[in-house]
Structure formats: C-alpha cells, structure tokens
Design a protein around this motif. Structure first.
Motif, PDB file in Angstrom:
ATOM      1  N   MET A   1      38.771   0.678  66.327  1.00 19.34           N
ATOM      2  CA  MET A   1      38.317   0.004  65.113  1.00 19.34           C
ATOM      3  C   MET A   1      37.142  -0.922  65.444  1.00 19.34           C
ATOM      4  N   VAL A   2      36.264  -1.135  64.478  1.00 18.74           N
ATOM      5  CA  VAL A   2      35.114  -2.007  64.672  1.00 18.74           C
ATOM      6  C   VAL A   2      35.536  -3.449  64.490  1.00 18.74           C
ATOM      7  N   THR A   3      34.996  -4.298  65.298  1.00 21.47           N
ATOM      8  CA  THR A   3      35.244  -5.723  65.136  1.00 21.47           C
ATOM      9  C   THR A   3      33.920  -6.431  64.971  1.00 21.47           C
ATOM     10  N   GLY A   4      34.013  -7.678  64.482  1.00 22.53           N
ATOM     11  CA  GLY A   4      32.810  -8.457  64.319  1.00 22.53           C
ATOM     12  C   GLY A   4      32.302  -8.425  62.892  1.00 22.53           C
ATOM     13  N   PRO A   5      31.401  -9.323  62.542  1.00 25.97           N
ATOM     14  CA  PRO A   5      30.859  -9.365  61.181  1.00 25.97           C
ATOM     15  C   PRO A   5      30.021  -8.141  60.886  1.00 25.97           C
ATOM     16  N   PHE A   6      29.994  -7.735  59.612  1.00 28.59           N
ATOM     17  CA  PHE A   6      29.267  -6.546  59.213  1.00 28.59           C
ATOM     18  C   PHE A   6      28.069  -6.950  58.360  1.00 28.59           C
ATOM     19  N   SER A   7      26.962  -6.306  58.588  1.00 31.39           N
ATOM     20  CA  SER A   7      25.748  -6.622  57.844  1.00 31.39           C
ATOM     21  C   SER A   7      25.625  -5.694  56.661  1.00 31.39           C
ATOM     22  N   ASP A   8      25.557  -6.243  55.451  1.00 30.33           N
ATOM     23  CA  ASP A   8      25.454  -5.449  54.246  1.00 30.33           C
ATOM     24  C   ASP A   8      24.199  -5.770  53.435  1.00 30.33           C
ATOM     25  N   ASP A   9      23.322  -6.595  54.006  1.00 34.49           N
ATOM     26  CA  ASP A   9      22.203  -7.061  53.200  1.00 34.49           C
ATOM     27  C   ASP A   9      21.187  -5.960  52.946  1.00 34.49           C
ATOM     28  N   ASN A  10      21.300  -4.828  53.651  1.00 37.92           N
ATOM     29  CA  ASN A  10      20.345  -3.754  53.458  1.00 37.92           C
ATOM     30  C   ASN A  10      20.837  -2.693  52.494  1.00 37.92           C
ATOM     31  N   LEU A 241      38.728   5.238  37.728  1.00 37.33           N
ATOM     32  CA  LEU A 241      39.252   3.872  37.777  1.00 37.33           C
ATOM     33  C   LEU A 241      38.931   3.216  39.116  1.00 37.33           C
ATOM     34  N   ALA A 242      39.021   3.985  40.190  1.00 35.46           N
ATOM     35  CA  ALA A 242      38.708   3.439  41.518  1.00 35.46           C
ATOM     36  C   ALA A 242      37.255   2.999  41.612  1.00 35.46           C
ATOM     37  N   LEU A 243      36.334   3.803  41.068  1.00 35.59           N
ATOM     38  CA  LEU A 243      34.914   3.441  41.118  1.00 35.59           C
ATOM     39  C   LEU A 243      34.650   2.155  40.343  1.00 35.59           C
ATOM     40  N   LEU A 244      35.293   2.009  39.182  1.00 33.12           N
ATOM     41  CA  LEU A 244      35.115   0.776  38.418  1.00 33.12           C
ATOM     42  C   LEU A 244      35.640  -0.429  39.195  1.00 33.12           C
ATOM     43  N   ALA A 245      36.798  -0.250  39.858  1.00 32.16           N
ATOM     44  CA  ALA A 245      37.364  -1.350  40.645  1.00 32.16           C
ATOM     45  C   ALA A 245      36.478  -1.681  41.837  1.00 32.16           C
ATOM     46  N   ILE A 246      35.942  -0.656  42.503  1.00 31.90           N
ATOM     47  CA  ILE A 246      35.058  -0.888  43.646  1.00 31.90           C
ATOM     48  C   ILE A 246      33.788  -1.602  43.200  1.00 31.90           C
ATOM     49  N   GLY A 247      33.232  -1.182  42.065  1.00 33.20           N
ATOM     50  CA  GLY A 247      32.055  -1.868  41.543  1.00 33.20           C
ATOM     51  C   GLY A 247      32.329  -3.332  41.251  1.00 33.20           C
ATOM     52  N   PHE A 248      33.522  -3.614  40.732  1.00 39.54           N
ATOM     53  CA  PHE A 248      33.872  -5.000  40.425  1.00 39.54           C
ATOM     54  C   PHE A 248      33.936  -5.852  41.691  1.00 39.54           C
ATOM     55  N   VAL A 249      34.643  -5.371  42.723  1.00 34.44           N
ATOM     56  CA  VAL A 249      34.797  -6.192  43.925  1.00 34.44           C
ATOM     57  C   VAL A 249      33.489  -6.308  44.691  1.00 34.44           C
ATOM     58  N   GLN A 250      32.563  -5.357  44.477  1.00 35.34           N
ATOM     59  CA  GLN A 250      31.264  -5.431  45.147  1.00 35.34           C
ATOM     60  C   GLN A 250      30.247  -6.245  44.349  1.00 35.34           C
ATOM     61  N   GLY A 251      30.693  -6.859  43.250  1.00 37.11           N
ATOM     62  CA  GLY A 251      29.802  -7.716  42.480  1.00 37.11           C
ATOM     63  C   GLY A 251      28.836  -6.970  41.591  1.00 37.11           C
ATOM     64  N   ARG A 252      29.090  -5.731  41.282  1.00 37.44           N
ATOM     65  CA  ARG A 252      28.244  -4.958  40.359  1.00 37.44           C
ATOM     66  C   ARG A 252      29.157  -4.183  39.399  1.00 37.44           C
ATOM     67  N   PRO A 253      29.811  -4.887  38.492  1.00 38.25           N
ATOM     68  CA  PRO A 253      30.883  -4.301  37.682  1.00 38.25           C
ATOM     69  C   PRO A 253      30.449  -3.135  36.803  1.00 38.25           C
ATOM     70  N   ARG A 254      29.151  -3.073  36.424  1.00 35.81           N
ATOM     71  CA  ARG A 254      28.719  -1.993  35.549  1.00 35.81           C
ATOM     72  C   ARG A 254      27.973  -0.884  36.294  1.00 35.81           C
ATOM     73  N   GLY A 346      32.492 -13.802  48.480  1.00 32.77           N
ATOM     74  CA  GLY A 346      31.470 -13.116  47.711  1.00 32.77           C
ATOM     75  C   GLY A 346      31.574 -11.608  47.902  1.00 32.77           C
ATOM     76  N   PRO A 347      30.712 -10.854  47.227  1.00 29.39           N
ATOM     77  CA  PRO A 347      30.821  -9.389  47.239  1.00 29.39           C
ATOM     78  C   PRO A 347      30.439  -8.726  48.553  1.00 29.39           C
ATOM     79  N   GLY A 348      29.836  -9.446  49.486  1.00 28.22           N
ATOM     80  CA  GLY A 348      29.413  -8.823  50.739  1.00 28.22           C
ATOM     81  C   GLY A 348      30.348  -9.071  51.897  1.00 28.22           C
ATOM     82  N   GLY A 349      31.508  -9.690  51.659  1.00 28.16           N
ATOM     83  CA  GLY A 349      32.406 -10.029  52.743  1.00 28.16           C
ATOM     84  C   GLY A 349      33.416  -8.946  53.067  1.00 28.16           C
TER      85      GLY A 349
END
Length: 574
Positions: A1-10, A241-254, A346-349
């Motif tokens: 498994m990967v450890t350490g912080p993940f970069s999502d800013d890109n 339903l899963a895609l809508l939930a994933i969009g919500f937790v990623q901070g882009r609900p629509r 936040g949505p990038g964590g």
C-alpha cells in the motif's frame, strides 16, 4: 500500500496543451514540463508495462488448465444454437432449460446477459469449445482491466501517478482477483468490469468537459457503457448514485449530474427489456430488499478481511450473517468519522479519497447480497470491479496515518512490504487450484472442511470417476452438514443406486423430493430406477409416470416408461 501524503492539485483542471484523448485516458491535467523526472509519463508507462508482464506471468499458466465447475456448459448444445436465439436466451436456459418446463416450478431468479453469451460464442466460432481459448480471452480482459484500473484511479479517485500505479497493481494481481480471471464462467464479472471502468472514465471526461455538447456527449458514452455492463452482469446498478456521492465528497457536487441522469434513463430501458425476456420475477429467498441493503456493510467487511488476510480463499468461503448488525453499526461510525474528517481536510484530503473508494465499492456490491444469501458464500468474483475502491480507501487511510504520525512511517512501510511479500505464495497457490475440478474442490474442502457444498463437490468428482464407495461418505457428510442440500441428497441417492442399495437409495431420494415440494423430477425418476432395480416394476412405473407428469420434456422418464411400462399393467402414460 502507498503511504505518505498524496498530491491532487493537478487533477480536475483542463490541460492547456495535449489531446483530448490523453486527458480522457491518462488524466493529464498539467503540462509535461511541470512533472518531475520520477513522475514522468515514460516512467509511468514502464511501470505499467512491468505490471502487465507480471500479470501475464501470474495468469499465463491458466492457458494449460481445463474447464472446471460450471464451465462445462460451454461445451454443450446451448452455444450451438443460432446467434439470434442465443442472444434472446437467459441464464436459466443456459444452465438448465429442462427445468423451465417443470410444472408448478417457478424460477426464483433469472438473468439476461447477452453480451457475456456473445463473448463465449465468439471464442467458439474462432477455435471451437477449447479451454485454452476461453482462458486466453479471460487473461486478455484481465490485462485490459489492469490498465483501465490505473486510468480510473487517476481520473475518478484523483490519485497521483505512482499512487494510481500501486493501486492498479493490487487491483490486478491480488489473490482475490484470481477466481474472476481463472474461472471461465466468471467472464461476466470480467467483462462487466471492463464496461464499468469505461463508464467511469467517460463520466470523468463529462465532468471535466468545458463545452455543454462535450459534457452530454461523454455522459451518453458513459450511459452506453453502463448499459453494456448491465447486459453482461447486473452488478453496476448503483453507479449513478455512487458518482453523485463521489462528486459530493470531492467538492464538485454537480460534476456528474449529467452522467447520472443519462445513466438512470439507460437503467430504465434495461429494466424494461429484462422484464420482457425473463421467465420470472427475481426472488429473494425469503429476504426483504431492505435486509439485502442492510447487509451491504457486512459483505463489504467480509471482502476487506479477504483483502487484508487472503489466507482462506476458496469457492466455499462462508458469509457470516451474524456480522450484519455489527458491521452496520461500524459503517455508521465510519461514515460519521469520514464526514467529519472530510469537512476538516477539504475535498483534496485522504478522507475524500477513502470516501470515494467506499462509495464505489458499496455501489458495485449492492446487488451481491442476493448471491451471498442464496449460497451463504462470499464468492471472490463478486468483488472484482469494486476491489479497486477498497484498495483506494485502505491506501488513503494508511497514507493519512503516516502523514500525521511520521514516526509510524517506517513501521507502516515495513508492514506493507511484509504483507505484499506474503501475498506472492498465496497467489501462486491460488492460481494452481483452478487447474482442474479435483484440485479446485480439494482446496475448497481443505479451507472449509465443514462446508456442505465442498463435501458435495468432492463426492461429485469421485462419482464421475465411478468411485462410488469413496464418494458416498462425502455425500453423506454433505447431507448431514446441511439437511436442505438437495444436490447432495440426490447424488447420495444415485451413489446408493450404483451400489445396489435400493432401499437406502429410495429413502434418501424421497427426502430430496420432499425438500422441493414434490417437483424434483430427477429424484423421482431415480426412485423409479431403484424400484426397477429391486424388481418392483409397478412402483417403478408409477415413479416414471410421476416424473413425466412433473416435467413432460424430461427424456429419461419418457424413455423409461416406454421401455419398461408400455406393455405392463402399470399406470397409463400422462
């Protein structure tokens, strides 16, 4: 498994240069010049090629394996019928078309999977019903899904390149995936997984599209891929339903709203088509739909256990119904904890990544409780596509621990390396168990000695070799472990017939008939054979006539009555 912080800013931004294809498949959302040497596309491609080579090494052995378990159906007459009729046929017609003619019998569950049938038909047209061709097709699908898993990890779960590579590695090579690739009849899980991953990638392209036309165009592609998945296996019903939930937790609900809308319409069309073609409504074996929904966390927990400790994998690994209330309570606590963590990060964590993975897995496992409750078995193939989400969730949680507790990082890395090393011999052993029925069922019995079906399967292999004396104890134990195991009772009766123990055979077969409400025409026919062997022709003719009445198209009963009873003073033919 990967450890350490993940970069999502890109992730989630449109690349100012590069083709739409690169954006769609590779998720490139920043200029290449901004990447480090380690994170360069060339190194990622090399890593993926190495993963592909490891996959072929692991599963290439299956090309020399035979057909096991239910695979023999592909060598029968079902796939010799015209293609048009084949594509209109249901799963029950493939497994036992004669059963559909049984008077008073209603099929509890049937499926319509024409694309899975088409894939087998394609293999047969190329080279005939040869095991090597079927296995090669499975291996190629598994290899394709490994690469699609990487792309989905990048695009849908918004992982960094190397994090996505490692998740794809475990997705493709974990011992839990061996059944889906090595078992020819699990093609439906593999192919449905392919279409599901393609649907997810198209949904991501729709979410990132800047033009309305592109957004709805990719949403339509995603819906078509989802429809193809459902026409292969009914596992992806919860994806909108899963895609809508994933969009919500990623901070882009629509972001996925357009895709979810078109997918829902496609599901409606699929449900209408399915209702027209199936022989009966779906049965739930006495369980309410709500009970099935509440069981999803327990099913998920069972697969998490197998993901982390895959030491008891087999085709008869049991599902513990006692887990349901505890896992439901744990799911509520975990959901609350992830919600609070996601709100703080936040949505990038990592909480958003873990939540996204669990939403994906839960949606793809939403239909599995029916199969799990039907057979009380956690089949490895049920978790095939959803395993990617579990891996993402587990790795995100480990990375979060390492990020906030740096002193634990060496311990986590060491434990992860030890765990990964331990998976290797398990995977090697697990692939070998699929080489033939003897190895498969012996392994299942070794893992689950108190499994009724494992004992039944071993007895069946011995009975097929006409080793009746050796088969009888396994059938007897299977019936003792599960008094409702009709298969074991019927085969126990047949074994007693071949040993000339007529009275014992009749007593056993009558139990099998009683358990099916008098509709087990094969057991009724075998009762007639027992009476016939004991010289009681009149009783035999009554049994033959009764079997023929229950199922008028059952040929053995018709022939036996004609040959043994037509000139006797027995009952008139039905």
């Amino acid at each position: 498994m990967v450890t350490g912080p993940f970069s999502d800013d890109n992730v989630g931004k449109v690349c100012p240069s590069g083709s739409r294809w690169r954006q769609f498949v590779r998720g490139e959302n920043r200029p290449l010049s901004g990447m480090s040497v380690v994170d360069s596309p060339r190194n990622i491609r090399i890593a993926l090629l190495l993963l592909g080579a490891l996959f072929l090494v692991q599963f290439g052995r299956t090309l020399s394996y035979g057909l096991v378990w239910d695979d023999t159906v592909f060598q029968g007459s079902f796939y010799q019928q015209p293609l048009g009729r084949l594509l209109r046929s249901t799963q029950q017609e493939q497994l036992d078309a004669v059963l559909l003619e049984t008077r008073g019998f209603h099929v509890p569950f049937d499926s319509y999977r024409p694309l899975a049938s088409l894939s087998y038909w394609f293999d047969i047209q190329i080279a005939g019903p040869h095991a090597a061709v079927f296995h090669a097709h499975n291996v190629l699908l598994g290899l394709l899904n490994l690469f699609l898993g990487f792309a989905t990890a990048r695009r849908l779960f918004r992982l960094g390149n190397w994090h996505a590579v490692l998740c794809a590695a475990f997705f493709g090579l974990h011992p839990l995936q061996i059944e889906a690739v090595s078992y020819v009849a699990a093609r439906s899980d593999l192919l449905a997984g392919t279409f599901t991953l393609l649907s997810a990638l198209a949904a991501c392209a729709s979410a990132d599209a800047q033009k309305v036309r592109d957004r709805w165009g990719f949403a339509t592609v995603s819906a078509l891929a989802l429809a193809a998945s459902l026409l292969t296996k009914e596992a992806a019903l919860g994806i909108p339903l899963a895609l809508l939930a994933i969009g919500f937790v990623q901070g882009r609900p629509r972001a996925f709203a357009a895709t979810a809308a078109v997918q829902t319409a496609a599901i409606g069309v699929w449900l209408f088509l399915r209702a027209l073609l199936l022989h009966s409504a779906d049965g739930l074996n006495g369980e309410s739909p709500m009970a099935m929904i509440l069981a999803i966390p327990a099913v998920l927990a069972g697969y998490v256990e197998a993901l982390l400790l895959p030491t008891d994998l087999s085709i008869e690994r049991p599902f513990h119904t006692g887990w349901v209330p505890w896992c439901l309570a744990l799911a509520v606590i975990l959901a609350a904890a992830l919600f609070l963590a996601r709100k703080r990060q936040g949505p990038g964590g990592a909480a958003a990544q873990a939540s996204s993975g669990l939403c994906w897995s839960g949606a793809l496992l939403a239909t599995s409780p029916f199969g799990v409750y039907s057979f009380h078995v956690l089949s490895d193939r049920y978790v095939y596509a959803s395993l990617l989400g579990l891996i993402v969730a587990c790795s995100a949680l480990l990375g979060e621990i390492s990020h906030h507790r740096p002193r634990l990082t060496p311990f986590i890395l060491g434990l992860s390396l030890l765990w990964t090393t331990a998976l290797l011999p398990i995977a090697v052993r697990q692939v070998r168990t699929w080489r033939d029925d003897t190895a498969l069922y012996a392994h299942a019995l070794g893992m689950q000695p108190d499994s009724s079906m494992a004992n039944y399967h071993v007895g069946t292999v011995l009975a097929q070799d006409q080793r009746w004396e050796q088969a009888l104890p396994f059938f007897s134990r299977a019936a003792a472990l599960d008094p409702y195991n009709v298969f074991a009772l019927n085969n126990q009766g047949v074994t007693l017939l071949n040993l000339g123990r007529w009275a014992d055979a009749i007593q056993t077969l009558k139990r099998a008939v009683a358990l099916t409400g008098g509709l087990n025409y094969r057991a009724i026919f075998n009762i007639g054979v027992a009476h016939d062997g004991a010289g009681r022709i009149e009783q035999a003719c009554k049994a033959y006539a009764r079997a023929n009445k229950v199922n008028p198209v059952y040929e053995p009963a018709k022939l036996a009555f004609r040959d043994r009873c037509a000139s006797s003073p027995g009952p008139a033919a039905p």
